[in-house]
Design a protein around this motif. Structure first.
Motif, mmCIF file in Angstrom:
data_model
loop_
_atom_site.group_PDB
_atom_site.id
_atom_site.type_symbol
_atom_site.label_atom_id
_atom_site.label_comp_id
_atom_site.label_asym_id
_atom_site.label_seq_id
_atom_site.Cartn_x
_atom_site.Cartn_y
_atom_site.Cartn_z
ATOM 1 N N MET A 1 0.835 -1.195 0.000
ATOM 2 C CA MET A 1 0.000 0.000 0.000
ATOM 3 C C MET A 1 0.878 1.256 0.000
ATOM 4 N N ALA A 2 1.929 1.215 0.833
ATOM 5 C CA ALA A 2 2.857 2.350 0.859
ATOM 6 C C ALA A 2 3.529 2.532 -0.493
ATOM 7 N N LEU A 3 3.910 1.433 -1.128
ATOM 8 C CA LEU A 3 4.568 1.509 -2.428
ATOM 9 C C LEU A 3 3.659 2.153 -3.467
ATOM 10 N N ALA A 4 2.385 1.755 -3.487
ATOM 11 C CA ALA A 4 1.441 2.341 -4.449
ATOM 12 C C ALA A 4 1.293 3.841 -4.223
ATOM 13 N N GLY A 5 1.186 4.242 -2.953
ATOM 14 C CA GLY A 5 1.070 5.666 -2.660
ATOM 15 C C GLY A 5 2.310 6.451 -3.049
ATOM 16 N N LEU A 6 3.487 5.880 -2.777
ATOM 17 C CA LEU A 6 4.735 6.547 -3.140
ATOM 18 C C LEU A 6 4.914 6.633 -4.651
ATOM 19 N N TRP A 7 4.470 5.601 -5.367
ATOM 20 C CA TRP A 7 4.526 5.636 -6.839
ATOM 21 C C TRP A 7 3.711 6.802 -7.376
ATOM 22 N N VAL A 8 2.469 6.927 -6.910
ATOM 23 C CA VAL A 8 1.610 8.017 -7.381
ATOM 24 C C VAL A 8 2.203 9.366 -6.986
ATOM 25 N N ALA A 9 2.678 9.477 -5.727
ATOM 26 C CA ALA A 9 3.220 10.750 -5.256
ATOM 27 C C ALA A 9 4.422 11.186 -6.070
ATOM 28 N N SER A 10 5.181 10.221 -6.610
ATOM 29 C CA SER A 10 6.412 10.538 -7.341
ATOM 30 C C SER A 10 6.212 10.544 -8.850
ATOM 31 N N PHE A 11 5.006 10.784 -9.328
ATOM 32 C CA PHE A 11 4.762 10.876 -10.775
ATOM 33 C C PHE A 11 5.774 11.836 -11.400
ATOM 34 N N PRO A 12 6.579 11.380 -12.366
ATOM 35 C CA PRO A 12 7.705 12.198 -12.846
ATOM 36 C C PRO A 12 7.320 13.485 -13.548
ATOM 37 N N HIS A 13 6.102 13.575 -14.075
ATOM 38 C CA HIS A 13 5.724 14.733 -14.899
ATOM 39 C C HIS A 13 4.689 15.607 -14.190
ATOM 40 N N GLN A 14 4.771 15.702 -12.873
ATOM 41 C CA GLN A 14 3.734 16.397 -12.111
ATOM 42 C C GLN A 14 3.905 17.903 -12.080
ATOM 43 N N GLY A 15 4.963 18.435 -12.724
ATOM 44 C CA GLY A 15 5.046 19.884 -12.841
ATOM 45 C C GLY A 15 3.830 20.455 -13.547
ATOM 46 N N GLY A 16 3.292 19.700 -14.514
ATOM 47 C CA GLY A 16 2.115 20.146 -15.250
ATOM 48 C C GLY A 16 0.800 19.745 -14.627
#
Length: 610
Positions: free
Chosen positions: A122-137
């Protein structure tokens, strides 16, 4: 039994803490940049909601547009509420996006838990979403909330569906679709994840059915709301075969090598367990691919332009859900050698660190673009203050659409809106001097403006200026004189609208006529507060201009109808029209005009299809 109780309590405690890892990372990445300047479309959106009542586009296209047809009323409502509550300050707008992204990370953790994964997954899934590489946009661009707000609703709908809360699932699905069309992915994603869990076809179909009904209902309403089944941007739809070929490649490139270590860890674990967990990973990838298909107009070439990589937020999250769930299943039933465990931990850690670093850089890039936009506008306001308040619009030269690396918007739509209410206004109107649409051929005069140029580096084209004559009256170059253009002028026979000519005795007319004989061609230029557009001038119309009867204004503007509509859609009520005779190299021989147009309200309604 008592010996098991402390272990069970510890598992619950760790599970609760695990779901917080993703939201905390999302906020840690976003908060340093919340105070950066507004970007591109932000100005157009905030100006529109400032002028319109709440839910103004609930029953029609977003922002009242007719050339661009999306139904996204929840996104608009979020801007509307914030504009009333916090005004146009960028920090609250970005904070909303950051909180939405943190909520998405929480929802991803909850979804993986609902699928049966362990707390660390569960933590891994949350960290994956939080670290979306293109989230500047997405989190870093206020207008990017169309994606940032859609993702938690999509994941929330799936979580509710797997928690047997059908009513909540349907409500969240409808809200997701009312945020962005990407919300349609909820139904196929629920079916794919259910089949991967081993629920059986009947159970999986029954679970996905309410979500599918919500999707079908909203798609069915689109012809009533938008006047078309699909909507979107104008122009022909993408080739289906090209979309099918391009989407997988675009998804792979967009997710990027930074995500590779986590996917490799899932693949290694699945291989060691001889296929256990493969269904979970494949379901996540398949759902992500379905979501990527919904980006049809962006993926036909197999590579999404850098400034649009933000649109992969939902597909990327579904990949992460599948990877985290697969790792949990593949490592759950049998103890693995210590070395293998540390290899998986190292791969997952390396992948998350790489993704977070890419996300940090992307947020910094978009923040810098916003700050650059603010500085450009501050400089323009300073220069504008040196000009007298009377007269036509001032033209400021070529505000950039994208930053130097082409990764972030700077001032795209909304440049003119940033210089009037609800933002700090100027005594005279300021219009950006740049092509309204891409693909305009190069011309020497593109670096110069018709009127006062605020950029001191720009130089005016020094050629003869010949005024246009309307209805026998001198109308060009005179401050305060303008021609009103109404729907009747462009919708009926040419004779009904105003006619333009050069007129006998006009200064420099003889020079213009001589040049017309040697000119390689002629162009008609339409300058608006969204930029300018250019179209070739029919030689027959040029002859009519010279002739006594003149040429109909409607005929001159007809090739520029799309540009005029685009400007009106974004709030323009005026324009400048100029004709140019050009030589074989495309350089200007003589300028005719400009003529100032006032766009009457009935023309605005006519162009919008009302």
């Amino acid at each position: 039994m008592r010996n098991d109780e402390p272990e069970a309590r510890n598992a619950v405690r760790w599970g609760r803490l695990a779901v917080l890892a993703g939201p905390l990372l999302a906020l840690a990445l976003a908060l340093p940049h919340v105070g950066s300047g507004l970007i591109s479309d932000d100005g157009a959106i905030l100006a529109w909601v400032h002028r319109q009542p709440p839910l103004a586009d609930a029953l029609g296209p977003q922002y009242g547009l007719s050339s661009i047809r999306f139904w996204r009323p929840l996104t608009t409502l979020s801007f509307d509420v914030q504009e009333v509550w916090t005004g146009v300050a960028p920090a609250p707008l970005r904070l909303f996006n950051a909180l939405a992204h943190a909520l998405a990370a929480l929802a991803a953790a909850g979804l993986v838990g609902a699928l049966g994964a362990r707390p660390w997954a569960m933590a891994l899934a949350g960290l994956w979403v939080a670290s979306f590489p293109h989230q500047g946009g997405t989190t870093g661009w206020p207008a990017g909330r169309v994606d940032a707000l859609c993702l938690p609703l999509v994941l929330g709908a799936l979580w509710a569906a797997f928690r047997a809360r059908s009513g909540a699932a349907v409500l969240l699905a409808v809200l997701a679709i009312a945020t962005k069309e990407m919300g349609w992915v909820v139904a196929p994603a629920a079916l794919l994840l259910g089949l991967a869990r081993g629920d059986g076809v009947r159970v999986a179909v029954v679970r996905a059915a309410p979500l599918a009904a919500a999707v079908a209902l909203t798609i069915g309403l689109r012809p009533l709301l938008l006047g078309t089944w699909i909507g979107g941007y104008p122009g022909p739809g993408p080739d289906v075969a090209e979309v099918l070929r391009g989407a997988p490649v675009a998804l792979a490139r967009g997710v990027g090598w930074a995500s590779g270590p986590v996917l490799l860890a899932a693949g290694v674990a699945i291989a060691v367990r001889r296929g256990v967990g493969s269904g979970a990973l494949l379901a996540g990838l398949a759902a992500a691919l379905v979501a990527t298909f919904l980006l049809a107009h962006l993926v036909t070439g197999g590579e999404i332009p850098p400034e649009h990589l933000r649109t992969l937020l939902v597909p990327d999250a579904l990949v992460g859900v599948g990877a985290a769930w697969a790792l949990s299943r593949a490592t759950g039933a049998r103890a693995a050698p210590s070395a293998a465990k540390w290899l998986l931990v190292a791969l997952v850690g390396a992948g998350l660190v790489a993704r977070a670093e890419f996300a940090r850089r992307d947020l910094a890039t978009w923040a810098a673009a916003g700050d650059r936009a603010e500085q450009l506008l501050a400089d323009v306001r300073k220069d504008a203050a040196e000009h007298t308040p009377d007269g036509g619009p001032l033209l400021f030269a070529a505000p950039p659409r994208l930053d130097a690396d082409g990764r972030a918007y700077v001032l795209h739509f909304g440049a003119a809106e940033r210089l009037r209410a609800p933002f700090a206004g100027t005594a005279r109107a300021l219009w950006p001097w740049r092509p309204m649409f891409a693909g305009v051929p190069e011309r020497e005069w593109y670096g110069a403006a018709i009127g006062a140029v605020l950029d001191p580096a720009a130089t005016a084209v020094r050629v003869s200026k010949v005024p246009l004559v309307v209805a026998g009256q001198f109308a060009g170059q005179v401050s305060g004189q303008r021609l009103s253009l109404a729907a009747a002028d462009v919708s009926g026979a040419a004779a009904r609208g105003p006619r333009l000519g050069l007129g006998e005795g006009t200064p420099a007319l003889q020079d213009a006529l001589q040049l017309a004989q040697v000119a390689a061609g002629a162009e008609v230029l339409l300058a608006t507060d969204q930029g300018y557009a250019v179209a070739p001038l029919d030689p027959a119309l040029l002859e009519q201009l010279v002739a006594a009867e003149g040429a109909a204004l409607a005929d001159l503007l007809r090739p520029l109808g799309a540009a005029l509509l685009h400007a009106v859609e974004f709030g323009a009520d005026g324009a400048l029209v100029e004709l140019r005779l050009v030589d074989a190299a495309g350089e200007t021989l003589v300028r005719l005009g400009p003529l100032e147009l006032h766009l009457e309200p009935d023309l605005v309604r006519f162009l919008r299809g009302g």
